[in-house]
Enzyme design. Structure first.
Site, PDB file in Angstrom:
ATOM      1  N   CYS A 185       0.827  -1.203   0.000  1.00  0.00           N
ATOM      2  CA  CYS A 185       0.000   0.000   0.000  1.00  0.00           C
ATOM      3  C   CYS A 185       0.868   1.263   0.000  1.00  0.00           C
ATOM      4  O   CYS A 185       1.507   1.543  -0.997  1.00  0.00           O
ATOM      5  CB  CYS A 185      -1.017  -0.047   1.137  1.00  0.00           C
ATOM      6  SG  CYS A 185      -2.426   1.002   0.798  1.00  0.00           S
ATOM      7  N   HIS A 240      -3.380  -5.216   1.729  1.00  0.00           N
ATOM      8  CA  HIS A 240      -2.801  -5.497   3.056  1.00  0.00           C
ATOM      9  C   HIS A 240      -2.939  -6.971   3.426  1.00  0.00           C
ATOM     10  O   HIS A 240      -3.894  -7.339   4.115  1.00  0.00           O
ATOM     11  CB  HIS A 240      -3.539  -4.666   4.119  1.00  0.00           C
ATOM     12  CG  HIS A 240      -3.237  -3.210   4.092  1.00  0.00           C
ATOM     13  ND1 HIS A 240      -2.266  -2.628   4.878  1.00  0.00           N
ATOM     14  CD2 HIS A 240      -3.772  -2.206   3.364  1.00  0.00           C
ATOM     15  CE1 HIS A 240      -2.222  -1.336   4.642  1.00  0.00           C
ATOM     16  NE2 HIS A 240      -3.123  -1.048   3.730  1.00  0.00           N
ATOM     17  N   GLU A 280      -1.255  -8.512   5.606  1.00  0.00           N
ATOM     18  CA  GLU A 280      -0.993  -8.659   7.047  1.00  0.00           C
ATOM     19  C   GLU A 280      -2.247  -8.428   7.882  1.00  0.00           C
ATOM     20  O   GLU A 280      -2.277  -8.784   9.053  1.00  0.00           O
ATOM     21  CB  GLU A 280       0.143  -7.703   7.469  1.00  0.00           C
ATOM     22  CG  GLU A 280      -0.230  -6.235   7.648  1.00  0.00           C
ATOM     23  CD  GLU A 280      -0.488  -5.473   6.347  1.00  0.00           C
ATOM     24  OE1 GLU A 280      -0.385  -6.068   5.265  1.00  0.00           O
ATOM     25  OE2 GLU A 280      -0.811  -4.267   6.435  1.00  0.00           O
TER      26      GLU A 280
HETATM   27  N1  GLN Z   1      -3.626   6.488   0.966  1.00  0.00           N
HETATM   28  C1  GLN Z   1      -2.314   6.239   1.488  1.00  0.00           C
HETATM   29  C2  GLN Z   1      -1.270   7.066   0.734  1.00  0.00           C
HETATM   30  O1  GLN Z   1      -1.564   7.578  -0.306  1.00  0.00           O
HETATM   31  C3  GLN Z   1      -1.973   4.765   1.433  1.00  0.00           C
HETATM   32  C4  GLN Z   1      -2.975   3.969   2.250  1.00  0.00           C
HETATM   33  C5  GLN Z   1      -2.448   2.720   2.888  1.00  0.00           C
HETATM   34  O2  GLN Z   1      -1.248   2.484   3.002  1.00  0.00           O
HETATM   35  N2  GLN Z   1      -3.360   1.911   3.387  1.00  0.00           N
HETATM   36  O3  GLN Z   1      -0.178   7.186   1.174  1.00  0.00           O
END
Ligand code: GLN
Length: 208
Positions: A78, A171, A173
């Site tokens: 992410c 995610h 995890e």
């Molecule tokens: N929206 C976050 C970003 O742009 C990432 C979201 C996440 O890691 N769950 O940094």
């Protein structure tokens, strides 16, 4: 063999627990010296802007780049995916330009802000991955040499690998999914102990 989790911000403890649940020694990384002796590094989810600021403030930028360039496996999830991309749509400067892709932050708009889905990801086996997306990014451009590991049903790319760097938009995890961590641990074992991995490599070693 030890794998580190960047622990300045974000979903840290869940990665540590996932690694430990598959028998891998897991440690937090907050300072450059915490990278010593590691065989891999996980960059967790969170807020990529915060991670950008904190890695610079704690002097971690160059040591993490050097660690990645040495060939150690890196997993970005992410926000972790955003910070390993060479290009961020909209013109933000990259953080760790390791992976030849363009990512777009917060790519799913309001209604799909967060969602869960069963995602085919053949590299970890036939059973789909239970993927949790939270204000997730998407990969808009995949450069040559980048392997696509998973796509949504509408074909959008959400997991890739380029050599030692894996990036996923979701995610694992948070979903009790251990197979991606297992893949990273296998790559880490192979990197820290070349020749000990597959039979083929051992044969190649014997022939030398
Ligand atoms: N929206 C976050 C970003 O742009 C990432 C979201 C996440 O890691 N769950 O940094």
């Amino acid at each position: 063999m030890k794998i580190g989790v960047l622990a300045l911000h974000g979903a840290v403890i869940e990665h540590i627990q996932t690694l430990r649940s598959i028998g891998v020694e897991a440690v937090t990384v907050r300072l450059p010296e915490d990278l010593d002796g590691l065989s891999g590094l996980i960059l967790p989810g969170g807020e990529s802007t915060t991670m950008r600021k904190l890695t610079a403030r704690w002097g971690l930028h160059d040591p993490i780049m050097a660690f990645a360039r040495s060939g150690a496996p890196i997993l970005g999830t992410c926000a972790g995916m955003i910070i390993v991309a060479k290009e961020i749509a909209g013109g933000e400067e990259p953080v760790f330009p390791l992976l030849d892709v363009t990512v777009r932050r917060n790519a799913f708009g309001r209604q799909l802000d967060s969602f869960e889905t069963e995602l085919p990801m053949p590299i970890v086996g036939d059973r789909p991955v239970h993927a949790i997306f939270i204000r997730a990014p998407i990969i808009e451009r995949v450069g040559p040499g980048v392997e696509v590991l998973a796509r949504l049903p509408d074909d959008r790319v959400v997991a890739v690998r380029q050599r030692n760097v894996i990036a996923i938009a979701f995610h694992p995890e948070l979903a009790g999914e251990t197979r991606i961590h297992h893949l990273v641990a296998t790559m880490a074992a192979e990197w820290s102990n070349p020749g000990e991995g597959t039979g083929e490599r051992r044969l190649a070693g014997e022939a030398m």
